[in-house]
Design a protein around this motif. Structure first.
Motif, PDB file in Angstrom:
ATOM      1  N   ALA A 193     -15.074  -1.012  15.435  1.00 50.65           N
ATOM      2  CA  ALA A 193     -13.882  -1.122  14.588  1.00 50.65           C
ATOM      3  C   ALA A 193     -13.247   0.251  14.428  1.00 50.65           C
ATOM      4  N   HIS A 199      -6.239  -2.580  11.248  1.00 51.63           N
ATOM      5  CA  HIS A 199      -4.899  -2.589  10.643  1.00 51.63           C
ATOM      6  C   HIS A 199      -3.803  -3.084  11.570  1.00 51.63           C
ATOM      7  N   SER A 254     -15.450  -1.954   5.324  1.00 52.24           N
ATOM      8  CA  SER A 254     -14.559  -1.025   6.017  1.00 52.24           C
ATOM      9  C   SER A 254     -15.108   0.395   5.868  1.00 52.24           C
ATOM     10  N   SER A 255     -14.643   1.255   6.753  1.00 49.34           N
ATOM     11  CA  SER A 255     -15.212   2.593   6.857  1.00 49.34           C
ATOM     12  C   SER A 255     -14.753   3.514   5.732  1.00 49.34           C
ATOM     13  N   LEU A 258     -12.088   1.226  -0.740  1.00 53.35           N
ATOM     14  CA  LEU A 258     -11.253   0.022  -0.815  1.00 53.35           C
ATOM     15  C   LEU A 258      -9.779   0.398  -0.936  1.00 53.35           C
ATOM     16  N   LEU A 259      -9.464   1.320  -1.838  1.00 53.29           N
ATOM     17  CA  LEU A 259      -8.105   1.835  -1.937  1.00 53.29           C
ATOM     18  C   LEU A 259      -8.194   3.352  -1.831  1.00 53.29           C
ATOM     19  N   LEU A 260      -7.133   3.954  -1.299  1.00 54.73           N
ATOM     20  CA  LEU A 260      -7.207   5.376  -0.954  1.00 54.73           C
ATOM     21  C   LEU A 260      -6.292   6.231  -1.802  1.00 54.73           C
TER      22      LEU A 260
HETATM   23  C1  HEC Z   1     -13.374  -2.381   9.204  1.00 56.57           C
HETATM   24  C2  HEC Z   1     -11.945  -2.413   8.968  1.00 56.57           C
HETATM   25  C3  HEC Z   1     -11.204  -1.161   8.587  1.00 56.57           C
HETATM   26  C4  HEC Z   1     -11.173   0.055   9.259  1.00 56.57           C
HETATM   27  C5  HEC Z   1     -12.001   0.491  10.461  1.00 56.57           C
HETATM   28  C6  HEC Z   1     -10.162   0.846   8.602  1.00 56.57           C
HETATM   29  N1  HEC Z   1      -9.630   0.160   7.533  1.00 56.57           N
HETATM   30 FE1  HEC Z   1      -8.148   0.786   6.304  1.00 56.57          FE
HETATM   31  N2  HEC Z   1      -8.413  -0.832   5.089  1.00 56.57           N
HETATM   32  C7  HEC Z   1      -9.329  -1.837   5.333  1.00 56.57           C
HETATM   33  C8  HEC Z   1      -9.408  -2.685   4.146  1.00 56.57           C
HETATM   34  C9  HEC Z   1     -10.310  -3.913   3.978  1.00 56.57           C
HETATM   35  C10 HEC Z   1      -8.499  -2.150   3.203  1.00 56.57           C
HETATM   36  C11 HEC Z   1      -8.219  -2.641   1.771  1.00 56.57           C
HETATM   37  C12 HEC Z   1      -7.292  -3.764   1.757  1.00 56.57           C
HETATM   38  C13 HEC Z   1      -5.840  -3.405   1.797  1.00 56.57           C
HETATM   39  O1  HEC Z   1      -5.419  -2.306   1.385  1.00 56.57           O
HETATM   40  O2  HEC Z   1      -5.048  -4.297   2.214  1.00 56.57           O
HETATM   41  C14 HEC Z   1      -7.869  -1.006   3.835  1.00 56.57           C
HETATM   42  C15 HEC Z   1      -6.864  -0.231   3.256  1.00 56.57           C
HETATM   43  C16 HEC Z   1      -6.221   0.824   3.903  1.00 56.57           C
HETATM   44  C17 HEC Z   1      -5.049   1.523   3.414  1.00 56.57           C
HETATM   45  C18 HEC Z   1      -4.319   1.253   2.102  1.00 56.57           C
HETATM   46  C19 HEC Z   1      -4.979   2.023   0.990  1.00 56.57           C
HETATM   47  C20 HEC Z   1      -4.120   2.295  -0.218  1.00 56.57           C
HETATM   48  O3  HEC Z   1      -4.648   2.799  -1.223  1.00 56.57           O
HETATM   49  O4  HEC Z   1      -2.916   2.049  -0.173  1.00 56.57           O
HETATM   50  C21 HEC Z   1      -4.738   2.496   4.352  1.00 56.57           C
HETATM   51  C22 HEC Z   1      -3.620   3.489   4.261  1.00 56.57           C
HETATM   52  C23 HEC Z   1      -5.723   2.396   5.404  1.00 56.57           C
HETATM   53  N3  HEC Z   1      -6.609   1.389   5.100  1.00 56.57           N
HETATM   54  C24 HEC Z   1      -5.753   3.216   6.521  1.00 56.57           C
HETATM   55  C25 HEC Z   1      -6.802   3.265   7.448  1.00 56.57           C
HETATM   56  C26 HEC Z   1      -6.953   4.267   8.482  1.00 56.57           C
HETATM   57  C27 HEC Z   1      -5.993   5.393   8.722  1.00 56.57           C
HETATM   58  C28 HEC Z   1      -8.099   3.976   9.167  1.00 56.57           C
HETATM   59  C29 HEC Z   1      -8.760   4.740  10.302  1.00 56.57           C
HETATM   60  C30 HEC Z   1      -9.180   6.103   9.983  1.00 56.57           C
HETATM   61  C31 HEC Z   1      -8.651   2.760   8.576  1.00 56.57           C
HETATM   62  N4  HEC Z   1      -7.842   2.377   7.528  1.00 56.57           N
HETATM   63  C32 HEC Z   1      -9.802   2.116   9.011  1.00 56.57           C
HETATM   64  C33 HEC Z   1     -10.045  -2.017   6.483  1.00 56.57           C
HETATM   65  C34 HEC Z   1     -10.256  -1.056   7.473  1.00 56.57           C
END
Ligand code: HEC
Ligand code: HEC
Ligand code: HEC
Ligand code: HEC
Ligand code: HEC
Length: 369
Positions: A193, A199, A254-255, A258-260
């Motif tokens: 993943a 995403h 997810s890595s 939950l929220l960033l």
């Molecule tokens: C295994 C799946 C997975 C991976 C790998 C992953 N994400 Fe996510 N991401 C999620 C989930 C689940 C959420 C929380 C749900 C949401 O915001 O809709 C999320 C939320 C986010 C958000 C919204 C957070 C916020 O506070 O607004 C961002 C931006 C994001 N991810 C970026 C990334 C980036 C950049 C990477 C790679 C470095 C990454 N994600 C890798 C599953 C993943």
């Protein structure tokens, strides 16, 4: 487990960095990639500028880079296709977001993202290195037909291939007090993943209308504003009954957390129904609060994390409820969030903004006994 490497560049590289380039406009892609275009236009990447994002607009309105410096330094990530990006990033210039400048309106544009050649690592935030060849785009299709409009480069770009083309903007952002205000764990722990596979999932419909294909990569960028339903499968919610109560387990696969963004607040809501009588149990709140001198503070003032109860990447969080369940009870569990912490709404003047103040449902579960 899968790792990737960031190439560490010497900052002297010839065409380095933060320079304004000329990009084809998003509009140019519409004729041949209509599905991808429509998805993109509705996403936060196309709406990443103050005049299109009320939350950004509210924060920018209070920001010292606006009030004192009059320089949209945020453009490095929020309007990277701006024709005056150099000025936005030079401390001796003024450059505000300009609603009449079409290059600002492009957001994180199609051509910008598809010309990210490599990524330089820096302490405060990374920098995308943009290819010099206009209208030549990096892609990942195994085989493709020729495009009458642009060249396609499939070789030599590990970042778009391994799904980490996103970390030039998303990995971290440090403020002047050396506090990391927004950080995505970029070590993808889940086998296979990465940012792109989670995403930007594959969805039905052709890549272009010049060559029929069954599916394309979703460009609506599922996230906290939009399409979070595409991501709910990565967060498991289960319930375990105990003697004098029960436990709800949230398994974030997810890595990253939950929220960033530090403005967000996640909430777990639990309602028990017994013989049609509903009991709402106490909400469980997940936040990361930044502060200074013991008080919550805006991200540019903060120098410390006061509190962090956010569910982390690959964390399994258990929340205990001392409510003894009986046969016939049903439990409704809702995990969701506010894009803006309700306690910050007033300070930011966002009390009337629906997007900021509404509760966004991420996942609902029903358990019966
Ligand atoms: C295994 C799946 C997975 C991976 C790998 C992953 N994400 Fe996510 N991401 C999620 C989930 C689940 C959420 C929380 C749900 C949401 O915001 O809709 C999320 C939320 C986010 C958000 C919204 C957070 C916020 O506070 O607004 C961002 C931006 C994001 N991810 C970026 C990334 C980036 C950049 C990477 C790679 C470095 C990454 N994600 C890798 C599953 C993943
Ligand atoms: C290093 C890249 C980078 C820079 C520079 C940057 N941002 Fe961001 N910003 C992001 C990313 C990535 C997100 C999405 C984070 C997420 O959803 O978790 C974001 C999201 C935001 C949000 C949330 C918007 C929403 O709709 O919820 C605000 C507010 C914001 N940024 C303000 C600013 C301001 C103000 C500046 C300049 C003073 C700035 N940012 C500079 C990368 C950056
Ligand atoms: C005149 C039609 C046309 C226009 C306009 C056009 N494209 Fe394409 N594009 C194509 C075709 C055809 C393909 C190959 C599709 C296939 O093989 O299924 C393609 C493929 C791509 C790929 C995939 C490359 C790969 O191998 O993965 C990217 C990325 C891309 N285009 C970006 C863009 C961007 C960005 C724009 C706008 C700035 C744009 N295109 C405008 C016709 C066009
Ligand atoms: C040029 C910088 C840049 C790059 C490259 C970039 N992003 Fe973003 N991204 C942003 C900014 C800035 C925001 C926040 C925009 C806002 O809310 O105003 C954002 C927002 C998001 C969100 C939140 C959407 C939502 O609904 O809240 C997701 C998810 C996301 N990006 C995923 C990705 C993925 C996946 C990639 C790589 C394929 C990527 N981004 C590449 C700058 C970037
Ligand atoms: C934030 C970065 C980002 C932006 C913005 C972006 N793309 Fe992409 N795009 C990607 C990535 C990453 C892939 C590769 C997906 C994969 O490997 O599965 C991709 C894949 C594609 C493909 C290949 C076909 C497919 O569906 O897999 C085409 C065509 C394309 N993009 C066109 C566009 C167009 C047109 C726009 C604007 C309307 C756009 N992209 C905006 C990151 C971006």
């Amino acid at each position: 487990m899968r790792f990737f490497s960031i190439v560490f560049f010497i900052s002297l590289s010839l065409f380095a960095n933060d320079k304004a380039h000329t990009f084809a406009s998003n509009e140019d892609c519409k004729a041949c990639h209509p599905l991808i275009y429509d998805e993109f236009k509705a996403s936060m990447h196309a709406n990443s500028l103050p005049q299109k994002d009320a939350i950004l607009n509210a924060v920018w309105a209070k920001h010292p880079k606006h009030l004192k410096a009059e320089r949209f330094e945020c453009g490095k990530c929020h309007t990277p296709a701006a024709d005056n990006l150099d000025a936005m990033l030079s401390s001796d210039k003024k450059a505000l977001p300009d609603a009449t400048n079409p290059t600002h309106d492009e957001g994180i544009s199609c051509a910008y993202c598809h010309r990210i050649k490599s990524i330089e690592h820096h302490e405060s935030s990374n920098t995308n290195i943009i290819s010099q060849t206009e209208k030549n785009y990096y892609g990942t299709l195994k085989e493709h037909i020729q495009s009458p409009y642009h060249g396609i480069t499939s070789e030599g770009n590990e970042h778009i291939k391994n799904g980490n083309v996103c970390i030039g903007c998303h990995s971290h952002r440090m403020n002047n007090h050396k506090l990391n205000v927004c950080s995505t764990n970029i070590d993808n722990q889940m086998d296979g993943a990465n940012c792109v596979s989670c995403h930007m999932q594959k969805v039905e419909g052709s890549v272009s209308n010049l060559h029929e294909r069954k599916e394309h990569t979703f460009h609506g960028f599922a996230g906290a504003h939009f399409h979070s339903e595409m991501l709910s499968k990565y967060v498991d919610i289960s319930l375990a009954r105990e003697k004098n109560g029960f436990v709800i387990n949230i398994d974030n696969q997810s890595s990253h957390a939950l929220l960033l963004h530090p403005l967000r607040t996640a909430v777990l809501k639990v309602i028990v129904t017994r013989a049609s009588h509903k009991t709402q149990l106490k909400d469980e709140i997940f936040v990361r609060v930044l502060g200074k001198d013991g008080q919550p503070a805006m991200p540019w003032i903060a120098d410390v994390t006061l509190k962090d109860t956010m569910i982390q990447g690959n964390e399994k969080r258990s929340i205990k409820y001392d409510f003894a369940l009986e046969k016939g009870d049903t439990v409704d569990v809702t995990l969701g969030w506010f894009l803006v912490n309700p306690q910050a709404l007033q300070k930011l003047g966002l009390q009337e903004d629906t997007t900021s103040k509404e509760f966004h449902i991420f996942k609902e579960m029903h358990f019966s006994f």
